[in-house]
Motif scaffolding. Structure first.
Motif, PDB file in Angstrom:
ATOM      1  N   ASP A 146       0.880  -0.916  -0.111  1.00 37.80           N
ATOM      2  CA  ASP A 146       0.069   0.475   0.095  1.00 37.80           C
ATOM      3  C   ASP A 146       0.750   1.113   0.138  1.00 37.80           C
ATOM      4  OD1 ASP A 146       0.717  -0.875   2.832  1.00 37.80           O
ATOM      5  OD2 ASP A 146      -1.215   0.925   3.712  1.00 37.80           O
ATOM      6  N   LYS A 147       1.910   1.422  -0.111  1.00 35.69           N
ATOM      7  CA  LYS A 147       2.898   1.752   0.194  1.00 35.69           C
ATOM      8  C   LYS A 147       3.970   2.002  -0.997  1.00 35.69           C
ATOM      9  CE  LYS A 147       3.114   2.887   5.010  1.00 35.69           C
ATOM     10  NZ  LYS A 147       3.530   2.824   6.206  1.00 35.69           N
ATOM     11  N   ASP A 183       5.942   2.509  -4.166  1.00 34.94           N
ATOM     12  CA  ASP A 183       6.412   3.943  -5.197  1.00 34.94           C
ATOM     13  C   ASP A 183       7.606   3.381  -5.846  1.00 34.94           C
ATOM     14  OD1 ASP A 183       6.401   6.140  -6.409  1.00 34.94           O
ATOM     15  OD2 ASP A 183       6.306   7.881  -4.327  1.00 34.94           O
ATOM     16  N   SER A 209       9.153   1.081  -1.511  1.00 33.29           N
ATOM     17  CA  SER A 209       7.932   1.298  -0.557  1.00 33.29           C
ATOM     18  C   SER A 209       8.253   2.895   0.269  1.00 33.29           C
ATOM     19  CB  SER A 209       6.768   0.185   0.237  1.00 33.29           C
ATOM     20  OG  SER A 209       7.896  -0.153   1.613  1.00 33.29           O
ATOM     21  N   ALA A 210       7.465   3.178   0.375  1.00 25.75           N
ATOM     22  CA  ALA A 210       8.170   4.615   1.090  1.00 25.75           C
ATOM     23  C   ALA A 210       8.439   4.494   2.449  1.00 25.75           C
ATOM     24  CB  ALA A 210       6.600   5.414   1.174  1.00 25.75           C
ATOM     25  N   ASN A 211       7.643   2.960   3.413  1.00 34.77           N
ATOM     26  CA  ASN A 211       8.096   3.578   4.604  1.00 34.77           C
ATOM     27  C   ASN A 211      10.056   2.609   4.568  1.00 34.77           C
ATOM     28  OD1 ASN A 211       7.462   0.474   2.937  1.00 34.77           O
ATOM     29  ND2 ASN A 211       7.998  -0.006   5.238  1.00 34.77           N
TER      30      ASN A 211
END
Length: 163
Positions: free
Chosen positions: A130-131, A133, A141-143
């Protein structure tokens, strides 16, 4: 330790041209992982002397920037000791080369382990779909964080690697 592949001249898993060791074994099992074949710690091939020599041969080339440990998870219980020993040997034989490591673990969980003193960059955190990118540099992922390990150890806080 077992591994799936040794990639040569890789430009996607760290800065410069790199050798990537794709180890077998991951307990994070992230949803939509790009490499689920590497989850099984019994998969792939035995990491033997020939595999080590292949890595060292590549690292001896002037145009190779360093090695990246990925997988799977290099810090999986079945990999952590052997990856640490290999990173230590690489640091001794090739001090000018950089060592990157991708793990689903967080910096806060591993910052006091011996392996970090051999690393230049750590990409930490599980992949979170879900993160996701695709525009992010060196992470999915952004995390996830691309951490400058020596500087983080010096300052005793997370310092992000300039990308």
């Amino acid at each position: 330790m077992r591994y799936h592949n040794i990639t040569k001249d890789d430009m996607l898993n760290g800065d410069g041209l790199r050798v990537v060791l794709w180890v077998a074994g991951c307990s994070h099992c992230c949803k939509e992982c790009h490499n689920p074949i590497t989850w099984d710690p019994n998969g792939g091939l035995d990491f033997d002397q020939a595999a080590k020599e292949e890595i060292f041969e590549e690292l001896s080339k002037d145009y190779i920037s360093g090695i990246t440990f990925s997988g799977g998870d290099p810090l999986h219980v079945r990999n952590a000791y052997d990856v640490k020993e290999l990173a230590k040997e690489i640091r001794e034989k090739f001090p000018q080369k950089t060592i990157w490591l991708y793990t689903g673990s967080l910096w806060e969980e591993i910052k006091n382990t011996e392996i970090v003193k051999y690393l230049d960059v750590l990409v930490d955190g599980e992949f979170e779909c879900d993160k996701k990118d695709v525009s992010l540099h060196w992470k999915g992922s952004a995390n996830q964080r691309v951490i400058d390990v020596p500087e983080s150890l010096r300052q005793e806080k997370v310092i992000l690697h300039d990308s």
